[in-house]
Design a protein around this motif. Structure first.
Motif, PDB file in Angstrom:
ATOM      1  N   LEU A   1     -16.311 -10.646 -14.252  1.00 23.53           N
ATOM      2  CA  LEU A   1     -15.006  -9.730 -14.222  1.00 23.53           C
ATOM      3  C   LEU A   1     -13.759 -10.419 -13.388  1.00 23.53           C
ATOM      4  O   LEU A   1     -14.480 -11.101 -12.305  1.00 23.53           O
ATOM      5  CB  LEU A   1     -14.861  -8.604 -13.762  1.00 23.53           C
ATOM      6  N   LYS A   2     -12.503 -10.457 -14.192  1.00 28.07           N
ATOM      7  CA  LYS A   2     -11.721 -11.095 -13.206  1.00 28.07           C
ATOM      8  C   LYS A   2     -11.582 -10.586 -12.183  1.00 28.07           C
ATOM      9  O   LYS A   2     -10.512  -8.908 -12.511  1.00 28.07           O
ATOM     10  CB  LYS A   2     -10.423 -11.945 -14.208  1.00 28.07           C
ATOM     11  N   MET A   3     -11.571 -11.078 -10.909  1.00 26.11           N
ATOM     12  CA  MET A   3     -11.360  -9.913  -9.896  1.00 26.11           C
ATOM     13  C   MET A   3      -9.933 -10.013  -9.475  1.00 26.11           C
ATOM     14  O   MET A   3      -8.669 -10.959  -9.735  1.00 26.11           O
ATOM     15  CB  MET A   3     -11.874 -10.205  -8.628  1.00 26.11           C
ATOM     16  N   ILE A   4      -9.418  -8.829  -9.239  1.00 27.49           N
ATOM     17  CA  ILE A   4      -8.381  -8.561  -8.176  1.00 27.49           C
ATOM     18  C   ILE A   4      -7.488  -8.581  -6.928  1.00 27.49           C
ATOM     19  O   ILE A   4      -8.548  -7.973  -5.973  1.00 27.49           O
ATOM     20  CB  ILE A   4      -7.433  -6.807  -9.418  1.00 27.49           C
ATOM     21  N   ASP A   5      -6.954  -9.542  -6.448  1.00 21.96           N
ATOM     22  CA  ASP A   5      -7.172  -9.802  -4.839  1.00 21.96           C
ATOM     23  C   ASP A   5      -6.300  -8.250  -3.842  1.00 21.96           C
ATOM     24  O   ASP A   5      -5.164  -8.109  -4.578  1.00 21.96           O
ATOM     25  CB  ASP A   5      -6.503 -10.696  -4.729  1.00 21.96           C
ATOM     26  N   ALA A   6      -7.178  -7.560  -2.789  1.00 22.89           N
ATOM     27  CA  ALA A   6      -7.131  -6.503  -2.377  1.00 22.89           C
ATOM     28  C   ALA A   6      -5.195  -7.190  -1.367  1.00 22.89           C
ATOM     29  O   ALA A   6      -5.199  -5.542  -1.682  1.00 22.89           O
ATOM     30  CB  ALA A   6      -7.476  -6.247  -1.662  1.00 22.89           C
ATOM     31  N   ARG A   7      -4.865  -8.016  -1.332  1.00 20.81           N
ATOM     32  CA  ARG A   7      -3.621  -8.678  -0.970  1.00 20.81           C
ATOM     33  C   ARG A   7      -2.667  -7.184  -2.096  1.00 20.81           C
ATOM     34  O   ARG A   7      -1.557  -7.326  -1.762  1.00 20.81           O
ATOM     35  CB  ARG A   7      -3.147  -9.314  -0.434  1.00 20.81           C
ATOM     36  N   GLU A   8      -3.484  -8.405  -3.066  1.00 18.86           N
ATOM     37  CA  GLU A   8      -2.165  -7.858  -4.367  1.00 18.86           C
ATOM     38  C   GLU A   8      -1.551  -6.350  -4.100  1.00 18.86           C
ATOM     39  O   GLU A   8      -0.992  -5.867  -4.728  1.00 18.86           O
ATOM     40  CB  GLU A   8      -2.383  -8.259  -5.177  1.00 18.86           C
ATOM     41  N   ILE A   9      -2.905  -5.385  -3.920  1.00 18.66           N
ATOM     42  CA  ILE A   9      -2.641  -3.866  -4.649  1.00 18.66           C
ATOM     43  C   ILE A   9      -2.011  -3.733  -3.308  1.00 18.66           C
ATOM     44  O   ILE A   9      -1.133  -2.593  -3.760  1.00 18.66           O
ATOM     45  CB  ILE A   9      -3.933  -3.660  -3.876  1.00 18.66           C
ATOM     46  N   VAL A  10      -2.098  -4.320  -2.299  1.00 15.55           N
ATOM     47  CA  VAL A  10      -1.288  -3.734  -0.804  1.00 15.55           C
ATOM     48  C   VAL A  10       0.033  -4.241  -0.769  1.00 15.55           C
ATOM     49  O   VAL A  10       1.362  -3.290  -1.193  1.00 15.55           O
ATOM     50  CB  VAL A  10      -2.013  -4.317   0.410  1.00 15.55           C
ATOM     51  N   ALA A  11       0.136  -5.380  -1.591  1.00 21.76           N
ATOM     52  CA  ALA A  11       1.590  -5.815  -1.699  1.00 21.76           C
ATOM     53  C   ALA A  11       2.510  -5.156  -2.794  1.00 21.76           C
ATOM     54  O   ALA A  11       3.437  -4.232  -2.680  1.00 21.76           O
ATOM     55  CB  ALA A  11       1.717  -6.843  -2.276  1.00 21.76           C
ATOM     56  N   ILE A  12       1.514  -4.191  -4.202  1.00 25.58           N
ATOM     57  CA  ILE A  12       2.480  -3.732  -5.359  1.00 25.58           C
ATOM     58  C   ILE A  12       3.095  -2.425  -4.389  1.00 25.58           C
ATOM     59  O   ILE A  12       3.912  -1.535  -4.794  1.00 25.58           O
ATOM     60  CB  ILE A  12       1.452  -3.687  -6.664  1.00 25.58           C
ATOM     61  N   ILE A  13       1.822  -1.410  -3.996  1.00 30.95           N
ATOM     62  CA  ILE A  13       1.985  -0.047  -3.514  1.00 30.95           C
ATOM     63  C   ILE A  13       2.668  -0.030  -2.312  1.00 30.95           C
ATOM     64  O   ILE A  13       3.742   0.227  -2.671  1.00 30.95           O
ATOM     65  CB  ILE A  13       0.757  -0.110  -2.904  1.00 30.95           C
ATOM     66  N   SER A  14       3.436  -1.129  -1.347  1.00 29.22           N
ATOM     67  CA  SER A  14       4.249  -1.291  -0.974  1.00 29.22           C
ATOM     68  C   SER A  14       6.015  -1.805  -0.769  1.00 29.22           C
ATOM     69  O   SER A  14       6.355  -1.211   0.065  1.00 29.22           O
ATOM     70  CB  SER A  14       4.441  -2.451   0.711  1.00 29.22           C
ATOM     71  N   MET A  15       5.850  -1.842  -2.384  1.00 27.18           N
ATOM     72  CA  MET A  15       7.366  -2.114  -2.803  1.00 27.18           C
ATOM     73  C   MET A  15       8.074  -0.752  -2.867  1.00 27.18           C
ATOM     74  O   MET A  15       8.552  -0.335  -3.155  1.00 27.18           O
ATOM     75  CB  MET A  15       6.872  -2.644  -3.868  1.00 27.18           C
ATOM     76  N   PHE A  16       6.763   0.423  -2.916  1.00 27.76           N
ATOM     77  CA  PHE A  16       7.636   1.603  -2.654  1.00 27.76           C
ATOM     78  C   PHE A  16       7.547   2.565  -1.695  1.00 27.76           C
ATOM     79  O   PHE A  16       8.062   3.424  -1.720  1.00 27.76           O
ATOM     80  CB  PHE A  16       6.474   2.434  -3.785  1.00 27.76           C
ATOM     81  N   ASP A  17       7.721   1.937  -0.527  1.00 32.41           N
ATOM     82  CA  ASP A  17       7.323   2.435   0.688  1.00 32.41           C
ATOM     83  C   ASP A  17       9.409   2.570   1.052  1.00 32.41           C
ATOM     84  O   ASP A  17      10.052   1.329   1.674  1.00 32.41           O
ATOM     85  CB  ASP A  17       6.615   1.074   2.136  1.00 32.41           C
ATOM     86  N   ILE A  18       9.745   4.121   0.422  1.00 28.84           N
ATOM     87  CA  ILE A  18      11.120   3.718   0.916  1.00 28.84           C
ATOM     88  C   ILE A  18      11.364   3.882   2.277  1.00 28.84           C
ATOM     89  O   ILE A  18      12.545   4.132   2.209  1.00 28.84           O
ATOM     90  CB  ILE A  18      11.506   5.018   0.201  1.00 28.84           C
TER      91      ILE A  18
END
Length: 390
Positions: free
Chosen positions: A200-217
């Motif tokens: 499967l085409k994997m997704i780097d965990a760093r990207e998951i963290v980065a995307i979620i972190s953008m919503f840290d108000i």
């Protein structure tokens, strides 16, 4: 003892004495044509296994075999520890002596070295160069040195964090999502399709963290956009690891964040097209007469256009304007359904971002690093209320 002799390139050999007067360590650097790199450099000092089928290895191989003459500039090079190094300035040859395979050998650049050995003397010959950095007198710190050279956040903090359970707060929010099994929380992690057996085409965990972190108000206000999430995912991971428990605040909104990501990735181009423009004319679009060119990153829907992160990240991050913190539960929640707001403002939002991109030369990377477009996108979402675009 193992001896390896290199034919080096012209006048590139340099010796660098340690800046501390009493130090015994020395450093030497030089360029060598890849066809003159010898086989058999000891590898026991390298803490990573070289997986030549990984995306990183494939990128190195592609760069080398492109024969573009820039490999020595684009590649970080090869770092070795040695007992001794001898330079013959008459023959332009360097001889490196490896006395102890536990202390002397390849420290960093193992993928580069193995790929060069695989392709050197290919016909026709590849005319590329690689930088070597050789250190002597570092036996006492070899483990720390090898760890430091290989332990960038990208290659070491991630698996170490997984072992320590530090990704649990992230997992709690998205473990039911269809892409969860494709997240690589460890280096070289691979998952296979249960039906086809293909990787499967994997997704780097760093990207998951980065995307979620953008919503840290609490960290990113309307006037301080989360540009770092785009420009330096390694730094974002480093911040995350300082306080993983903080990310439990995102549990209730995390699934919607990735559904929204998919909606933007699959609809952004058509939203722009609906304004009378043609996204497919952009060089970065990857458009091929409406045929699917890939799958969306998370939900794996067919997509006919590529949406570079430099465009997608500011668009997605704008929806933090809909996030509030519940003081009683210490959890984030949406003030409005983000997908509904996306549907109401996507045409204008896509148009503004694409017009801005065009104004700076249609360079998505520059867009992703420009605070002006992050601010503009945020304000567009902020002004979209109750079905009306104000």
């Amino acid at each position: 003892m193992i001896k390896k002799t290199f034919k080096i390139s012209g006048n590139t050999f340099r010796k660098l004495d340690d800046p501390f007067e009493n130090a015994t360590s020395k450093k030497y650097v030089f360029y060598s044509n890849v066809n003159d790199v010898p086989d058999g450099i000891p590898m026991a000092t390298n803490p990573r296994e070289q997986k030549l089928t990984s995306d990183v290895a494939k990128a190195i191989e592609s760069s080398l075999c492109s024969n573009d003459g820039y490999f020595h500039l684009k590649n970080r090079g090869i770092v070795v520890s040695a007992q001794k190094i001898i330079f013959n300035n008459k023959t332009n040859e360097v001889t490196i002596e490896f006395n102890d395979e536990l202390s002397h050998g390849n420290i960093d650049g193992g993928h580069t070295y193995k790929i060069i050995c695989k392709h050197k003397n290919d016909q026709p010959l590849i005319n590329q160069y690689v930088q070597f950095e050789v250190m002597t007198g570092v036996e006492d710190i070899i483990e720390d040195l090898a760890r430091a050279r290989n332990t960038s956040v990208q290659v070491d903090e991630k698996p170490m964090a997984e072992l320590a359970g530090k990704f649990d707060p992230i997992k709690e929010g998205i473990e039911g999502m269809p892409f969860f099994s494709r997240i690589a929380f460890k280096m070289n992690q691979v998952e296979q399709d249960s039906t086809t057996g293909k990787n499967l085409k994997m997704i780097d965990a760093r990207e998951i963290v980065a995307i979620i972190s953008m919503f840290d108000i609490e960290k990113y206000t309307p006037s301080t956009p989360p540009i770092q999430a785009y420009s330096s995912k390694a730094s974002i991971l480093n911040l995350y690891l300082k306080n993983p428990d903080h990310y439990r605040a995102f549990i209730n909104i995390a699934p919607d964040i990735f559904d929204l990501y998919d909606a933007i990735e699959t609809e952004f181009a058509e939203a722009y097209n609906s304004t009378g423009k043609r996204y497919g004319e952009k060089k970065f679009s990857g458009y091929k007469d409406g045929k699917p060119i890939a799958k969306s990153k998370f939900i794996q829907n067919d997509i006919a256009y590529k949406i570079p992160d430099g465009l997608l990240y500011p668009t997605l991050a704008a929806f933090r304007a809909l996030v509030k913190l519940d003081q009683n539960t210490s959890k984030y929640y949406w003030t409005e359904d983000p997908l509904a707001v996306w549907k109401r403002c996507k045409n204008e939002l896509a148009s503004k971002i694409m017009n801005f991109s065009a104004s700076i030369g249609d360079n998505p990377n520059k867009v992703g690093k420009d605070s002006n477009i992050w601010d503009l996108a945020y304000m567009t979402v902020s002004f979209t209320k109750q079905g009306e675009l104000l």
